[in-house]
Motif scaffolding. Structure first.
Motif, PDB file in Angstrom:
ATOM      1  N   LEU A 415       0.825  -1.216   0.000  1.00 19.38           N
ATOM      2  CA  LEU A 415       0.000   0.000   0.000  1.00 19.38           C
ATOM      3  C   LEU A 415       0.855   1.260   0.000  1.00 19.38           C
ATOM      4  CD1 LEU A 415      -2.912  -0.924   2.436  1.00 19.38           C
ATOM      5  CD2 LEU A 415      -3.044  -0.640  -0.041  1.00 19.38           C
ATOM      6  N   ILE A 416       2.033   1.170   0.629  1.00 17.32           N
ATOM      7  CA  ILE A 416       2.986   2.289   0.600  1.00 17.32           C
ATOM      8  C   ILE A 416       4.292   1.804  -0.019  1.00 17.32           C
ATOM      9  CG2 ILE A 416       1.962   3.463   2.589  1.00 17.32           C
ATOM     10  CD1 ILE A 416       4.246   2.295   4.294  1.00 17.32           C
ATOM     11  N   ARG A 417       5.090   2.748  -0.474  1.00 19.44           N
ATOM     12  CA  ARG A 417       6.310   2.385  -1.187  1.00 19.44           C
ATOM     13  C   ARG A 417       7.449   1.989  -0.265  1.00 19.44           C
ATOM     14  NH1 ARG A 417       7.107   6.471  -6.312  1.00 19.44           N
ATOM     15  NH2 ARG A 417       5.171   5.928  -7.407  1.00 19.44           N
ATOM     16  N   GLN A 418       7.437   2.506   0.956  1.00 24.40           N
ATOM     17  CA  GLN A 418       8.569   2.310   1.854  1.00 24.40           C
ATOM     18  C   GLN A 418       8.398   1.091   2.751  1.00 24.40           C
ATOM     19  OE1 GLN A 418       6.741   5.179   1.613  1.00 24.40           O
ATOM     20  NE2 GLN A 418       8.027   7.001   1.885  1.00 24.40           N
ATOM     21  N   GLU A 419       9.531   0.703   3.395  1.00 24.23           N
ATOM     22  CA  GLU A 419       9.531  -0.229   4.514  1.00 24.23           C
ATOM     23  C   GLU A 419       9.705   0.647   5.758  1.00 24.23           C
ATOM     24  OE1 GLU A 419       9.316  -3.630   4.652  1.00 24.23           O
ATOM     25  OE2 GLU A 419       8.995  -3.784   2.480  1.00 24.23           O
ATOM     26  N   VAL A 420       8.681   0.722   6.598  1.00 24.45           N
ATOM     27  CA  VAL A 420       8.675   1.735   7.656  1.00 24.45           C
ATOM     28  C   VAL A 420       9.820   1.542   8.651  1.00 24.45           C
ATOM     29  CG1 VAL A 420       6.216   2.225   7.469  1.00 24.45           C
ATOM     30  CG2 VAL A 420       6.962   0.417   8.995  1.00 24.45           C
ATOM     31  N   ILE A 421      10.188   0.289   8.926  1.00 28.75           N
ATOM     32  CA  ILE A 421      11.272   0.102   9.899  1.00 28.75           C
ATOM     33  C   ILE A 421      12.594   0.625   9.342  1.00 28.75           C
ATOM     34  CG2 ILE A 421      11.952  -2.239   9.198  1.00 28.75           C
ATOM     35  CD1 ILE A 421      12.172  -2.808  12.292  1.00 28.75           C
ATOM     36  N   ASP A 422      12.764   0.565   8.023  1.00 26.52           N
ATOM     37  CA  ASP A 422      13.973   1.130   7.409  1.00 26.52           C
ATOM     38  C   ASP A 422      13.963   2.649   7.528  1.00 26.52           C
ATOM     39  OD1 ASP A 422      14.764  -1.403   6.734  1.00 26.52           O
ATOM     40  OD2 ASP A 422      14.173  -1.275   4.627  1.00 26.52           O
ATOM     41  N   VAL A 430      20.686   3.956  12.298  1.00 24.50           N
ATOM     42  CA  VAL A 430      21.082   2.539  12.395  1.00 24.50           C
ATOM     43  C   VAL A 430      20.615   1.761  11.161  1.00 24.50           C
ATOM     44  CG1 VAL A 430      21.196   2.468  14.915  1.00 24.50           C
ATOM     45  CG2 VAL A 430      19.007   2.050  13.761  1.00 24.50           C
ATOM     46  N   VAL A 431      20.439   2.447  10.057  1.00 28.01           N
ATOM     47  CA  VAL A 431      19.842   1.815   8.874  1.00 28.01           C
ATOM     48  C   VAL A 431      20.692   0.663   8.354  1.00 28.01           C
ATOM     49  CG1 VAL A 431      20.905   3.427   7.215  1.00 28.01           C
ATOM     50  CG2 VAL A 431      18.763   2.258   6.642  1.00 28.01           C
ATOM     51  N   THR A 438      17.716  -7.595   8.133  1.00 26.52           N
ATOM     52  CA  THR A 438      16.669  -7.868   7.144  1.00 26.52           C
ATOM     53  C   THR A 438      17.188  -8.832   6.084  1.00 26.52           C
ATOM     54  OG1 THR A 438      15.703  -5.674   7.478  1.00 26.52           O
ATOM     55  CG2 THR A 438      15.109  -6.828   5.445  1.00 26.52           C
ATOM     56  N   HIS A 439      18.423  -8.624   5.661  1.00 26.63           N
ATOM     57  CA  HIS A 439      19.032  -9.492   4.649  1.00 26.63           C
ATOM     58  C   HIS A 439      19.143 -10.930   5.156  1.00 26.63           C
ATOM     59  CE1 HIS A 439      21.491 -10.536   1.198  1.00 26.63           C
ATOM     60  NE2 HIS A 439      22.382 -11.081   2.018  1.00 26.63           N
ATOM     61  N   ARG A 453      12.587  -8.692  16.434  1.00 24.45           N
ATOM     62  CA  ARG A 453      13.098  -8.405  17.783  1.00 24.45           C
ATOM     63  C   ARG A 453      14.441  -7.696  17.718  1.00 24.45           C
ATOM     64  NH1 ARG A 453      16.535  -9.945  21.350  1.00 24.45           N
ATOM     65  NH2 ARG A 453      17.449 -11.542  20.006  1.00 24.45           N
ATOM     66  N   ARG A 454      15.340  -8.205  16.843  1.00 23.82           N
ATOM     67  CA  ARG A 454      16.684  -7.604  16.743  1.00 23.82           C
ATOM     68  C   ARG A 454      16.622  -6.195  16.153  1.00 23.82           C
ATOM     69  NH1 ARG A 454      20.690 -12.332  14.343  1.00 23.82           N
ATOM     70  NH2 ARG A 454      20.133 -13.993  15.831  1.00 23.82           N
ATOM     71  N   ARG A 455      15.790  -5.997  15.159  1.00 24.73           N
ATOM     72  CA  ARG A 455      15.733  -4.676  14.523  1.00 24.73           C
ATOM     73  C   ARG A 455      15.102  -3.644  15.445  1.00 24.73           C
ATOM     74  NH1 ARG A 455      13.037  -6.026   8.795  1.00 24.73           N
ATOM     75  NH2 ARG A 455      11.984  -7.595  10.099  1.00 24.73           N
TER      76      ARG A 455
END
Length: 640
Positions: A415-422, A430-431, A438-439, A453-455
């Motif tokens: 629905l949105i273009r972004q990944e909000v946690i990024d 801390v990106v 994520t990888h 949990r880690r992110r």
């Protein structure tokens, strides 16, 4: 079934003494093959080159002249052969008709008059003779079409008009006798004099006794598909139906297909009388409207499909395949797609384009053999999609296809273009660390719960205001507003189920007018100023998404067959599999491979195409992709 075989089978059902009275279809066909086909004016185009005077070879003009000369001789022989056969049929028909009238006269002349047994014998004889006439007339039509096709000449229409006055074509007196017998035994008094009643004027008083009405088994029930192709739309329909009404046939089914001004109108009829005069009348109408007439007679034992638009095969499954490419469907793709269908013996029953302008989206209604492995077929379609950048979505063609009632969306990259946690991690500085986790999750090294949990732990101490900053920078996927508005207008319930975070999911819910929003909950410090690096409540992972999908469907009293799920990540696979239609939207390769449908186009509007909606219908729903978000930073939903 080949007509030759059909003719042989039906000849065997008539009296054995009649066998030699049929047209010699096999022999005439053999004559055509040996004497007409080699001299055809339908040249093999692959052997023609522009050489006005090739050395040691006749010119093209000489080839045409030579073939015309041979065709003149052999077509004359063909017509003489056919004339003799038609005359044989006509003479036999007259002889048998006379016998039936004599039988009727003798029965009527009895002291006790015409009885049920005599009537049954007369009716059975009439029906047999009608069958004889119809089979032979069909044979004449078929053999003339073969001649025209093999010779390159067009003499069928003229020849058939020559036969119009023959008794076995007109069949008027015999049909009148048949009607008289049926009228009489549907309630008339039985005549006891020795004269044949005036068949054209005699009227009978109705009776309450219907016990003597002839058995339905004595009546013909030939099913015939009649089609007329021409450039006068409604006139073509009208002239066919006028003939149907004139001859009192029963219409079981009809269909119309159009290519610009050219239309084909097909009708499945049941002949209650085998008078071939109907076909003469249709031929006259076809000539009037410059149309092409065709008909096909079906064996009584032959099973017909539910509709004349269906492929006439048994043991088939119905599927719909929607093909999508925003840049247009290429000839190369369509060629390979069709070859794949042919390889699997899959029949195309209907083909409909859904978009306006250059064709980029089309619906195929398919008839699939039961033995086809659908999972393997989906894999083949996936490979075809990859190689041509064109989506192919295969769905069962059933009542649920256009009657979905609930759509469940993933949020990030859907629905949105972004990944909000990024986005949060980028602001928190801390990106890179978040991206590394994520990888690892995408490689299957850790599961979603552990990766989340880690992110989230890396966000500890980040000001809560970061969520407002991320919210203000969100860009909705193209078509998101238009799609949700259209779906709400036709009564859908909409939900977002996200592995992201609840404040942002609530914002998306409000902006798009959704009914439900579920996401992970972030803990904040006691003073409410910073994130603690933890979540609370159930983690919305892949399995939780599928559970929530079922909860919503139960709450809305919607079956899973009526649910659509749209997502892009590995954690969406559970809900994509649980929904009646699971769509991988611009998804990761592994997700696309496992999903049953995929969209790799730039707009969410294409979801509506997978439901069979056309651009015209999308306009009626207000889905014109021209809705722009209030926030200037967002991505406007521009027209595709």
């Amino acid at each position: 079934m080949k007509f030759g075989k059909f003719l042989q089978e039906n000849k065997a059902r008539l009296p054995k003494a009649w066998t030699d009275q049929f047209i010699n279809y096999k022999q005439i066909k053999k004559f055509l093959k040996s004497n007409v086909t080699p001299n055809t004016l339908s040249f093999d185009l692959t052997q023609l080159t522009w050489k006005p005077n090739p050395p040691n070879q006749p010119s093209f003009a000489n080839k045409v002249s030579e073939r015309l000369g041979l065709l003149q001789v052999n077509t004359t022989k063909f017509l003489e052969f056919l004339d003799a056969e038609v005359q044989k049929v006509s003479d036999f028909f007259e002889e048998q008709s006379s016998q039936l009238f004599r039988m009727y006269d003798a029965a009527v002349g009895k002291p006790e008059g015409l009885n049920q047994k005599d009537a049954d014998e007369s009716l059975e004889g009439i029906v047999q003779l009608e069958n004889f006439a119809l089979l032979n007339y069909t044979g004449v039509v078929k053999i003339l079409k073969k001649h025209d096709r093999h010779s390159g000449l067009n003499i069928s229409e003229a020849y058939l008009y020559r036969t119009a006055s023959l008794p076995f074509v007109k069949m008027g007196d015999l049909s009148t006798l048949k009607k008289t017998l049926m009228d009489k035994f549907s309630g008339s008094a039985v005549t006891s004099n020795n004269t044949v009643p005036n068949l054209s004027k005699r009227k009978y008083a109705p009776s309450k006794d219907h016990s003597l009405f002839p058995s339905v088994a004595l009546l013909p029930h030939h099913k015939v598909i009649v089609s007329l192709t021409g450039s006068h739309g409604t006139d073509v329909i009208g002239c066919v139906l006028e003939s149907m009404a004139k001859f009192g046939v029963e219409i079981e089914d009809f269909m119309l297909s159009r290519l610009y001004h050219n239309v084909t109108f097909g009708v499945l009829i049941v002949l209650r009388s085998n008078s071939v005069e109907l076909f003469r009348d249709l031929a006259k109408s076809a000539q009037k409207w410059d149309g092409i007439l065709a008909f096909d007679i079906h064996d009584k034992e032959q099973t017909l499909p539910n509709s004349i638009e269906d492929a006439p095969y048994d043991n088939r499954m119905k599927y719909t395949a929607t093909v999508l490419n925003g840049n247009g469907l290429t000839a190369q793709f369509l060629n390979e797609w069709t070859k794949l269908l042919l390889r699997e013996n899959i029949s195309v029953e209907k083909l409909k384009r859904l978009n306006e302008g250059k064709v980029s989206c089309a619906d195929y209604e398919l008839s699939v053999p039961i033995g086809v492995d659908i999972d393997n077929l989906r894999q083949d379609l996936f490979q075809l999609s990859i190689s041509h950048g064109t989506d192919v979505a295969l769905q069962p063609h059933d009542v649920f296809r256009k009657h979905k009632r609930l759509v469940v969306f993933d949020m990030d990259s859907t629905l949105i273009r972004q990944e909000v946690i990024d986005e949060i991690a980028r602001i928190a500085g801390v990106v890179d660390k978040v991206a590394s986790i994520t990888h690892s999750a995408m490689n299957g090294e850790i599961d979603f719960k552990e990766s989340l949990r880690r992110r989230v732990a890396l966000l500890k101490g980040t000001p809560v205001g970061v969520l407002d900053t991320v919210r203000d920078g969100l860009q909705f996927t193209k078509g998101a507003h238009a799609l949700c508005k259209a779906l709400k207008k036709i009564g859908f319930k909409l939900a977002v189920i996200s592995g992201g975070f609840m404040p942002l999911a609530q914002y998306v819910k409000q902006e798009l007018g959704l009914d439900y929003a579920f996401a992970n909950q972030l803990k904040v410090s006691q003073d409410g100023l910073t994130l603690t690096g933890e979540t609370f409540g159930p983690i919305v992972d892949g399995e939780r998404k599928a559970e929530l999908l079922e909860v919503i469907s139960q709450a809305e009293n919607v079956s899973l067959d009526q649910v659509i799920a749209v997502g892009d990540g590995a954690n969406d696979l559970w809900m994509l599999a649980r929904a009646g239609l699971g769509i991988a939207f611009n998804a990761k390769p592994r997700v696309q491979e496992q999903a049953r449908a995929r969209i790799n186009q730039h707009s969410l509007k294409y979801v509506l195409y997978l439901l069979g909606y056309t651009d015209e219908e999308l306009k009626q729903l207000g889905c014109n992709d021209a809705i722009v978000r209030k926030n200037a930073k967002s991505s406007p939903d521009m027209a595709t």
